[in-house]
Design a protein around this motif. Structure first.
Motif, PDB file in Angstrom:
ATOM      1  N   ALA A 223      80.650  62.982  35.603  1.00 46.79           N
ATOM      2  CA  ALA A 223      81.280  64.184  36.154  1.00 46.79           C
ATOM      3  C   ALA A 223      82.197  64.877  35.159  1.00 46.79           C
ATOM      4  CB  ALA A 223      82.069  63.814  37.411  1.00 46.79           C
ATOM      5  N   ARG A 224      82.492  64.238  34.064  1.00 48.19           N
ATOM      6  CA  ARG A 224      83.477  64.775  33.131  1.00 48.19           C
ATOM      7  C   ARG A 224      83.102  66.160  32.630  1.00 48.19           C
ATOM      8  NH1 ARG A 224      87.768  63.608  30.165  1.00 48.19           N
ATOM      9  NH2 ARG A 224      87.925  64.317  28.016  1.00 48.19           N
ATOM     10  N   ALA A 225      81.838  66.351  32.248  1.00 51.38           N
ATOM     11  CA  ALA A 225      81.419  67.657  31.729  1.00 51.38           C
ATOM     12  C   ALA A 225      81.563  68.739  32.797  1.00 51.38           C
ATOM     13  CB  ALA A 225      79.981  67.577  31.237  1.00 51.38           C
ATOM     14  N   ARG A 226      81.175  68.436  34.040  1.00 48.64           N
ATOM     15  CA  ARG A 226      81.293  69.417  35.124  1.00 48.64           C
ATOM     16  C   ARG A 226      82.751  69.761  35.379  1.00 48.64           C
ATOM     17  NH1 ARG A 226      77.877  65.729  37.529  1.00 48.64           N
ATOM     18  NH2 ARG A 226      79.483  65.174  39.068  1.00 48.64           N
ATOM     19  N   ILE A 227      83.602  68.747  35.330  1.00 50.14           N
ATOM     20  CA  ILE A 227      85.028  68.989  35.587  1.00 50.14           C
ATOM     21  C   ILE A 227      85.621  69.874  34.492  1.00 50.14           C
ATOM     22  CG2 ILE A 227      87.278  67.858  35.732  1.00 50.14           C
ATOM     23  CD1 ILE A 227      85.830  65.444  36.978  1.00 50.14           C
ATOM     24  N   ILE A 228      85.287  69.563  33.219  1.00 48.94           N
ATOM     25  CA  ILE A 228      85.820  70.364  32.116  1.00 48.94           C
ATOM     26  C   ILE A 228      85.318  71.801  32.209  1.00 48.94           C
ATOM     27  CG2 ILE A 228      85.721  70.674  29.613  1.00 48.94           C
ATOM     28  CD1 ILE A 228      85.746  67.637  29.337  1.00 48.94           C
ATOM     29  N   GLU A 229      84.054  71.965  32.541  1.00 48.67           N
ATOM     30  CA  GLU A 229      83.501  73.313  32.681  1.00 48.67           C
ATOM     31  C   GLU A 229      84.213  74.092  33.775  1.00 48.67           C
ATOM     32  OE1 GLU A 229      79.194  75.477  33.633  1.00 48.67           O
ATOM     33  OE2 GLU A 229      79.313  73.313  33.319  1.00 48.67           O
ATOM     34  N   ALA A 230      84.441  73.436  34.921  1.00 47.36           N
ATOM     35  CA  ALA A 230      85.123  74.111  36.028  1.00 47.36           C
ATOM     36  C   ALA A 230      86.572  74.415  35.672  1.00 47.36           C
ATOM     37  CB  ALA A 230      85.055  73.242  37.283  1.00 47.36           C
ATOM     38  N   GLU A 231      87.237  73.467  35.006  1.00 48.58           N
ATOM     39  CA  GLU A 231      88.622  73.708  34.589  1.00 48.58           C
ATOM     40  C   GLU A 231      88.709  74.886  33.636  1.00 48.58           C
ATOM     41  OE1 GLU A 231      90.562  69.213  34.841  1.00 48.58           O
ATOM     42  OE2 GLU A 231      89.661  69.929  32.966  1.00 48.58           O
TER      43      GLU A 231
ATOM     44  N   ALA B  63      90.218  80.429  32.611  1.00 48.09           N
ATOM     45  CA  ALA B  63      89.886  81.785  32.151  1.00 48.09           C
ATOM     46  C   ALA B  63      90.139  82.803  33.250  1.00 48.09           C
ATOM     47  CB  ALA B  63      88.427  81.832  31.699  1.00 48.09           C
ATOM     48  N   ALA B  64      89.778  82.476  34.472  1.00 48.74           N
ATOM     49  CA  ALA B  64      89.991  83.399  35.588  1.00 48.74           C
ATOM     50  C   ALA B  64      91.477  83.606  35.844  1.00 48.74           C
ATOM     51  CB  ALA B  64      89.303  82.865  36.837  1.00 48.74           C
ATOM     52  N   LEU B  65      92.259  82.554  35.769  1.00 48.19           N
ATOM     53  CA  LEU B  65      93.709  82.682  35.963  1.00 48.19           C
ATOM     54  C   LEU B  65      94.340  83.468  34.818  1.00 48.19           C
ATOM     55  CD1 LEU B  65      94.532  79.077  37.240  1.00 48.19           C
ATOM     56  CD2 LEU B  65      94.561  81.201  38.567  1.00 48.19           C
ATOM     57  N   ALA B  66      93.794  83.283  33.599  1.00 45.75           N
ATOM     58  CA  ALA B  66      94.296  84.059  32.461  1.00 45.75           C
ATOM     59  C   ALA B  66      94.021  85.543  32.660  1.00 45.75           C
ATOM     60  CB  ALA B  66      93.651  83.564  31.174  1.00 45.75           C
TER      61      ALA B  66
ATOM     62  N   LEU C 105      88.546  85.641  42.729  1.00 47.51           N
ATOM     63  CA  LEU C 105      87.518  85.026  41.901  1.00 47.51           C
ATOM     64  C   LEU C 105      88.005  83.686  41.343  1.00 47.51           C
ATOM     65  CD1 LEU C 105      84.744  85.240  40.533  1.00 47.51           C
ATOM     66  CD2 LEU C 105      85.860  86.461  38.651  1.00 47.51           C
ATOM     67  N   ALA C 106      89.287  83.648  40.936  1.00 41.95           N
ATOM     68  CA  ALA C 106      89.852  82.400  40.414  1.00 41.95           C
ATOM     69  C   ALA C 106      89.932  81.334  41.500  1.00 41.95           C
ATOM     70  CB  ALA C 106      91.240  82.661  39.822  1.00 41.95           C
ATOM     71  N   ASP C 107      90.300  81.774  42.706  1.00 47.81           N
ATOM     72  CA  ASP C 107      90.417  80.813  43.803  1.00 47.81           C
ATOM     73  C   ASP C 107      89.068  80.233  44.211  1.00 47.81           C
ATOM     74  OD1 ASP C 107      93.120  81.130  43.854  1.00 47.81           O
ATOM     75  OD2 ASP C 107      93.160  82.502  45.573  1.00 47.81           O
ATOM     76  N   GLU C 108      88.004  80.992  44.018  1.00 47.23           N
ATOM     77  CA  GLU C 108      86.677  80.513  44.391  1.00 47.23           C
ATOM     78  C   GLU C 108      86.159  79.439  43.440  1.00 47.23           C
ATOM     79  OE1 GLU C 108      84.269  83.958  44.532  1.00 47.23           O
ATOM     80  OE2 GLU C 108      85.118  84.700  46.423  1.00 47.23           O
TER      81      GLU C 108
END
Length: 660
Positions: free
Chosen positions: A270-278, A283-286, A316-319
């Protein structure tokens, strides 16, 4: 053959023909009251009836006949109603059932003979069970001589029914049954036996931890529906208490190893998926922050348009949801707060430990008082609420916590002493195992665990863990019709054992959950049986029978554990009564007969007769007391108080029962 704890006479259902004979005796008396004296003489003591309802009915019949009152179903129902017993025996309809079950009243004496012989068989079984306990407990020649003397006394007294064996000390459980490894799925049982041999530990410990491993995989992810409206989760609370130096850590590691390995693999995957989502969320929060900075620097911009743009970016960030790192087990400092928080994130978790650290938190060692709520709710799957579980999720539906620990026995005593542990139902949620230690009797050179056996356990448990943790929603497995009927029979069996004079009466809180625990164990066995097949298929009756055999084992051990932790009020009250009986009266003699109201007057702890009855029943089960036949009183509808004869040796404290 299944073994039983010898301190409590096990519930052994009589053959169906005995129940039918008991009904026919009552029916014959109602159809032909003139037979009642002959039937009573054939039966002897009304306690010859195995089923309590039949004994209650028969005592009422005898009182009516002794008072020269007419006897028929209508009048008998009136007497039972006046006593408050009509509902307990099945109502007026059951009296007519007994009449209809009687082929002919002319054969009443034959029916009574069947009942009498069955009662005599039970009396002999009781005597031999107590002799067996004495034999198992004896460790020297003097003890064996005492067993031999008692056995000769039994043979001499059986004909008269006046058998006084040495009482079984309160809190003594003798030789407890060993775990029925044969009831486990083949690949699990083979590994359990191999681990027990290799580590020279009781198979009970490995078997209990194997169930904990299965429950870790299934708990909260697979439910079992016994019948419409009744579902059980598949998580379990399991305790196997062992003394120090019992190789608990070794057994624990061998049985739970696949759980921790799969957990590590799931996290790595799951690490790759978590890093991608983070990254996407950052980026969305930025982007949101950039728009906010733009608004602060340019106050003259179209504010309505800018607010809409910022709101869209924030939505969009919250989603974008960052999945939590997969977790199957709790680790580190396990407190009620961390358990609540982690269940809020993962919903299904297991607290596994070779020690009893978890109980330190439960009993409130690190806080002012025990915090039992989360442990109560997460066993049943009740909605878990807290002020702050996670910011996004203030409540958790259907939380499922599995507990598998191997503490020292003293830890159980601390748990039993924790405020609210018994009253709020925490003790009732655990399945207990209290096997003997092998220390001093272990082989030095042992057989290694066969590689095929270890590999099969690892592969199949890993496959089950992966299959069930991949489910998007919980799955409910149903029972076959035959399995449903098997559960119904178990309900009937245990319902009888909850009555005041039955073995489980003093642990009703625990025994009341026993059938639910059987259903949970059954679905775990079913899943393990069908790892490579269709595990969504209904649970078979044979699987329920295997689960019941395992539950029978835990029942015997739970009785011993409740004695150990002294959390059983009936045991504590029985100790107090026994101390009173051991004290001489003012004239220097000891009591030979007592009634319930005498026991009430003996201590301020008893307010009424109902308070003392469980303790009297327990003392009778252990052989310290014997109840006499209740005769008529001359007062219509009111039974005479039961008289208890006191064991002749009660004036001298029995080993293990000295006043304390």
């Amino acid at each position: 053959m299944t073994e039983y704890a010898p301190n409590v006479i096990p519930f052994r259902p009589e053959p169906a023909e005995v129940k039918a004979a008991e009904q026919a005796v009552i029916g014959a008396a109602l159809l032909d009251p003139a037979q009642i004296p002959a039937l009573a003489a054939q039966l002897g003591d009304p306690s010859a009836f195995y089923h309590p309802a039949h004994e209650t009915i028969w005592r009422a019949v005898i009182r009516m006949a002794d008072g020269e009152r007419p006897v028929d179903p209508v009048l008998l129902a009136g007497v039972l109603r006046a006593q408050g017993d009509l509902g307990r025996v099945g109502g007026p309809g059951y009296l007519h059932t007994c009449v209809e079950a009687t082929p002919t009243a002319a054969n009443g004496d034959y029916y009574a003979e069947i009942v009498r012989i069955a009662a005599e068989r039970r009396r002999i079984g009781t005597a031999t069970s107590r002799l067996a306990h004495m034999a198992m407990a004896g460790e020297d020649q003097e003890a064996l001589d005492a067993v031999r003397t008692a056995a000769l006394s039994v043979l001499a007294d059986l004909a008269s029914g006046e058998i006084w064996l040495d009482p079984v000390p309160l809190g003594s459980h003798g030789a407890l049954p060993t775990f029925p490894v044969r009831a486990l799925p083949g690949w699990v049982g083979a590994y359990v036996e191999a681990v027990a041999e290799f580590t020279q530990t009781p198979a009970d410990m490995a078997a209990t931890m194997s169930l904990a491993a299965l429950a870790t995989a299934a708990g909260g992810r697979v439910n079992v529906e016994i019948r419409p409206g009744w579902r059980e989760q598949s998580n379990l609370y399991l305790v196997c208490a062992m003394p120090p130096a019992s190789r608990k850590s070794d057994v624990f590691a061998l049985l739970t190893g696949p759980v921790y390995r799969v957990e590590d693999e799931l996290r790595a995957e799951a690490r790759a998926r978590i890093i991608e989502a983070e990254t996407a969320k950052d980026a969305a929060l930025a982007e949101v922050e950039a728009l906010m900075a733009k608004a602060r620097k340019n106050p003259d911009l179209d504010r309505a348009h800018l607010v809409a743009e910022i709101s869209a970016a924030r939505m969009l960030a919250d989603e974008i949801v960052v999945p939590p790192s997969p977790r199957l087990t709790l680790s580190g400092d396990i407190t009620p707060e961390t358990v609540t928080h982690q269940l809020g994130v993962h919903r299904c978790l297991a607290a596994l430990s070779p020690e009893g650290d978890l109980f330190d938190s439960i009993v409130g060692r690190y806080s002012s008082k025990p915090n039992l709520g989360v442990f109560l709710q997460a066993h049943k799957g009740e909605r878990l609420q807290a002020d702050r579980i996670t910011r996004e999720q203030p409540t958790v539906d259907k939380p499922a916590l599995t507990i598998g620990v191997t503490p020292q026995p003293a830890v159980l005593q601390e748990l039993g002493a924790a405020p609210g542990a018994r009253d709020r139902g925490l003790l009732a949620r655990f399945l207990y195992s209290l096997p003997p230690s092998n220390l001093g009797y272990r082989k030095i050179r042992t057989t290694p665990i066969p590689e095929p056996v270890a590999t099969t356990y690892d592969v199949r448990l890993s496959a089950l863990l992966r299959a069930l943790t991949a489910l998007d929603e919980p799955v409910t497995v149903k029972l076959t019709e035959a399995a449903d009927l098997a559960v119904e029979k178990l309900q009937e069996k245990f319902e009888v054992q909850l009555r005041p004079d039955e073995p489980l009466a003093h642990i009703k809180d625990w025994a009341g959950k026993l059938v639910g625990h059987i259903a949970r164990i059954a679905v775990l066995l079913h899943l393990a049986d069908h790892v490579a097949g269709d595990w969504r298929a209904p649970v078979e009756a044979s699987t329920v029978d295997r689960a019941a055999e395992i539950a029978e084992y835990y029942t015997a051990h739970t009785l011993a554990v409740f004695d150990l932790i002294a959390a059983d009020p009936a045991t504590e009250d029985a100790h107090a009564l026994l101390q009173w009986l051991q004290r001489p009266k003012k004239d220097g003699t000891h009591r030979t007969h007592i009634k319930a109201h005498d026991a009430v007057a003996s201590s301020r702890r008893f307010k009424k007769v109902a308070d003392v009855e469980p303790a009297l029943n327990l003392l009778e089960q252990h052989g310290f007391l014997r109840s006499d036949q209740v005769g008529p009183t001359g007062q219509r509808g009111r039974p005479q108080a039961v008289t208890y004869r006191v064991h002749p040796s009660i004036g001298t404290p029995v080993d293990g029962e000295e006043a304390r």
